[in-house]
Write an enzyme that holds these catalytic residues in place. Structure first.
Site, PDB file in Angstrom:
ATOM      1  N   LYS A 267       5.754  -9.418   7.135  1.00 43.12           N
ATOM      2  CA  LYS A 267       6.781  -8.891   6.237  1.00 43.12           C
ATOM      3  C   LYS A 267       7.787  -9.991   5.886  1.00 43.12           C
ATOM      4  O   LYS A 267       7.984 -10.911   6.672  1.00 43.12           O
ATOM      5  CB  LYS A 267       7.562  -7.774   6.948  1.00 43.12           C
ATOM      6  CG  LYS A 267       6.832  -6.455   7.071  1.00 43.12           C
ATOM      7  CD  LYS A 267       7.721  -5.414   7.730  1.00 43.12           C
ATOM      8  CE  LYS A 267       6.997  -4.088   7.896  1.00 43.12           C
ATOM      9  NZ  LYS A 267       6.640  -3.442   6.626  1.00 43.12           N
ATOM     10  N   ARG A 341      -1.034   3.970   9.966  1.00 42.00           N
ATOM     11  CA  ARG A 341      -2.166   4.888   9.756  1.00 42.00           C
ATOM     12  C   ARG A 341      -3.307   4.571  10.721  1.00 42.00           C
ATOM     13  O   ARG A 341      -4.095   5.444  11.058  1.00 42.00           O
ATOM     14  CB  ARG A 341      -2.615   4.839   8.287  1.00 42.00           C
ATOM     15  CG  ARG A 341      -3.136   3.515   7.838  1.00 42.00           C
ATOM     16  CD  ARG A 341      -3.134   3.379   6.317  1.00 42.00           C
ATOM     17  NE  ARG A 341      -1.795   3.119   5.787  1.00 42.00           N
ATOM     18  CZ  ARG A 341      -1.510   3.017   4.490  1.00 42.00           C
ATOM     19  NH1 ARG A 341      -2.455   3.173   3.585  1.00 42.00           N
ATOM     20  NH2 ARG A 341      -0.272   2.784   4.100  1.00 42.00           N
TER      21      ARG A 341
HETATM   22  N1  BES Z   1       6.586   0.810   8.772  1.00 43.08           N
HETATM   23  C1  BES Z   1       6.169   0.455   7.475  1.00 43.08           C
HETATM   24  C2  BES Z   1       6.726   1.388   6.399  1.00 43.08           C
HETATM   25  C3  BES Z   1       8.173   1.235   6.055  1.00 43.08           C
HETATM   26  C4  BES Z   1       8.607   0.157   5.306  1.00 43.08           C
HETATM   27  C5  BES Z   1       9.072   2.198   6.429  1.00 43.08           C
HETATM   28  C6  BES Z   1       9.941   0.063   4.954  1.00 43.08           C
HETATM   29  C7  BES Z   1      10.402   2.098   6.072  1.00 43.08           C
HETATM   30  C8  BES Z   1      10.843   1.024   5.347  1.00 43.08           C
HETATM   31  C9  BES Z   1       4.647   0.499   7.383  1.00 43.08           C
HETATM   32  O1  BES Z   1       3.971   0.120   8.511  1.00 43.08           O
HETATM   33  C10 BES Z   1       4.276  -0.463   6.304  1.00 43.08           C
HETATM   34  O2  BES Z   1       4.484  -1.623   6.488  1.00 43.08           O
HETATM   35  N2  BES Z   1       3.726   0.040   5.210  1.00 43.08           N
HETATM   36  C11 BES Z   1       3.389  -0.767   4.117  1.00 43.08           C
HETATM   37  C12 BES Z   1       2.062  -0.276   3.588  1.00 43.08           C
HETATM   38  C13 BES Z   1       1.447  -1.186   2.565  1.00 43.08           C
HETATM   39  C14 BES Z   1       1.014  -2.478   3.201  1.00 43.08           C
HETATM   40  C15 BES Z   1       0.277  -0.468   1.943  1.00 43.08           C
HETATM   41  C16 BES Z   1       4.468  -0.648   3.064  1.00 43.08           C
HETATM   42  O3  BES Z   1       4.990   0.451   2.848  1.00 43.08           O
HETATM   43  O4  BES Z   1       4.824  -1.661   2.470  1.00 43.08           O
HETATM   44 MN    MN Z   2       3.699  -1.994   8.604  1.00 40.18          MN
END
Ligand code: BES
Ligand code: MN
Ligand code: ZN
Length: 488
Positions: A267, A341
């Site tokens: 990230k 997931r």
């Molecule tokens: N934990 C995150 C989702 C999230 C991001 C929650 C920001 C709250 C604030 C999750 O694991 C994630 O990283 N999801 C990705 C999915 C994507 C790679 C398809 C996302 O939402 O960017």
């Molecule tokens: Mn994630």
């Protein structure tokens, strides 16, 4: 939360709260006038009160330079959101650094306060929450509320309202505390310890699968995510049994990612620290399990919390890797940041197969897309069952943990169809919350299921009065507890 609550016939020195039905601020009911004159104030002070009028004069307060302080809560025009009203008072008490507070309970049984007394107390306790585990003594506020006195008759109804409010608020604040705790102080092993402790305190059943047991169960997706971290993963299983063998079983599954760096698909640095909150689904399940173990609804409940970190260590999953879940489904990891997931897939498949629940509900901070779609005030709800959806919507209205339904139409399935495996773990930029939900649907067989995406509502939902101005909200705890209490 270490607030002592007691009943008494006399208000102690300190802040006193009056509940009044009068339309203006004047005059007070004769009962309140009496308390008023007994406690501290003069008519001059009452007039001065107008200077301290709070939002919409629902709650307002004044001082007259004496140690006491009087608050008047006007319950004139309805319908009232008692939980928000209580929370406003709680936040006010925090700001004013009151150490004690007395609520003057109206003697009239049909006083409007009693339409929402439990919600009012719940809101008050939720409003008093503050997270300061890592503040040095010199940095902490000098005073905080330690004693709440209910002045009036100690009826059965009031006692049970108080007991329920305390259980629900304290269980919510447990989830908040765990969520606010930084990642280095709350690892998957710490999560396991927290589950163990709550189970012990409430008499719930508890077991945990370690990585060796997960290997035996062929939980390739959960293990895959955990691989990039030195911290071992745990699959926590809590069980509340109501005593009736014929009662149905509900299964709750919560994402317990104690820190989500994204893994190899790292990230960006901005706001990455917020990913300590990525265990809030698990926190909500633990808080709700605590609540039901104490409230004892007539339904059996299993809570499963897969706990893991998502880090880019030397053994981490790589984009393109294929993992096999415990139900045999194969998954291509296109993006290692779509890890929630993956850990839920194994937890859901395992839980559904082992416990054969009447319904399964999962909670997760699953997608950034949900924050975009719904913002911070509605949890995303996806389900394969209309009756369950309606029950959740009713529980949301009742608990104040709001939900909003999104579609699960199979037309979106194509987006997560795998190239070399059965599924891929991302469905592209469009409809991200929906494709994440549909991914989970592959792991619940035909069980009535609902998925709650709390990515937006989990933290920083400050415009809801009974959520804190910053940090974890504890959303989902009261929603699940309410659902269990109203089941059937
Ligand atoms: N934990 C995150 C989702 C999230 C991001 C929650 C920001 C709250 C604030 C999750 O694991 C994630 O990283 N999801 C990705 C999915 C994507 C790679 C398809 C996302 O939402 O960017
Ligand atoms: Mn994630
Ligand atoms: Zn995550």
């Amino acid at each position: 939360m270490s607030i002592e609550v007691q009943f008494s016939d006399q208000p102690p020195a300190g802040a006193v709260v009056l509940f009044d039905q009068s339309k203006g601020r004047y005059p007070l009911s004769s009962e309140n006038k009496k308390i008023f004159s007994q406690s501290l104030a003069s008519q001059r002070a009452l007039r001065k009160a107008e200077l301290y009028d709070l939002e919409k004069s629902e709650v307002f307060a004044f001082t007259d330079r004496r140690p006491g302080q009087l608050f008047i809560v006007h319950l004139g025009a309805g319908p009232l959101d008692f939980r928000s009203l209580g929370a406003k008072l709680g936040k006010k008490l925090l700001r004013l650094e009151r150490e004690t507070c007395a609520l003057a309970l109206p003697s009239k049984e049909n006083h409007p306060l009693y339409k929402g007394f439990e919600g009012f107390l719940e809101g008050l306790l939720l409003g008093l929450y503050r997270y300061q585990e890592f503040k040095s003594p010199s940095e902490k506020p000098k005073k905080e509320l330690r004693q709440l006195t209910l002045v009036g008759a100690k009826t059965k109804a009031l006692q049970s309202a108080l007991q329920r409010a305390r259980i629900l608020a304290e269980s919510t604040c447990l989830a908040r505390d765990l969520g606010n705790r930084p990642g280095n102080h709350f690892t998957p092993s710490d999560f396991k310890k927290a589950c163990e402790q709550v189970a012990q305190e409430t008499g719930m059943g508890f077991e945990a699968l370690d990585e060796k047991a997960m290997k035996q169960e062929k939980m390739g997706c959960l293990l895959g995510v955990s691989q990039g971290s030195d911290e071992p993963a745990w699959l926590n299983i809590l069980s509340y049994r109501c005593g009736d063998k014929k009662a149905p079983t509900l299964l709750w599954v919560g994402k317990g990612l104690t820190f989500d760096s994204g893994g190899i698909s790292l990230k960006p640095a901005v706001k990455m620290e917020e990913m300590k909150f990525d265990m809030l689904g698990g926190g909500a399940v633990l808080g709700a399990m605590r609540a039901v173990a104490l409230l004892k609804p007539e339904v059996n409940i299993i809570g499963i919390i897969p706990a893991s970190e998502n880090l880019p260590g030397p053994r981490a999953n790589k984009p393109g890797d294929v993992l096999t879940a415990c139900n045999g489904t194969t998954v291509e990891v296109i993006n290692t940041d779509a890890e929630g997931r993956l850990i839920l897939a194994d937890a859901l498949a395992y839980g559904v197969k082992r416990f054969q629940p009447e319904a399964v509900i999962d909670l997760a901070t699953l997608t950034g897309a949900c924050v975009v779609a719904l913002g911070h005030y509605h949890t995303g709800l996806l389900s394969n069952d209309q009756a369950l959806t309606r029950k959740l919507q009713a529980a949301a209205d009742q608990s104040g943990d709001w939900v909003w339904e999104l579609p699960t139409h199979e037309i979106y399935e194509k987006q997560i169809k795998g190239e070399v495996a059965d599924l891929k773990n991302i469905g592209g930029p469009d409809g991200g919350t929906i494709t994440a939900g549909l991914f989970l649907k592959h792991f619940i067989e035909k069980t009535p299921w609902a998925h709650l995406d709390i990515a937006g509502t989990g933290w920083n939902a400050e415009r809801i009065d009974y959520y804190p101005p910053k940090g974890a909200t504890g959303t989902g705890v009261r929603l699940l507890a309410e659902l269990a209490m109203a089941w059937k």
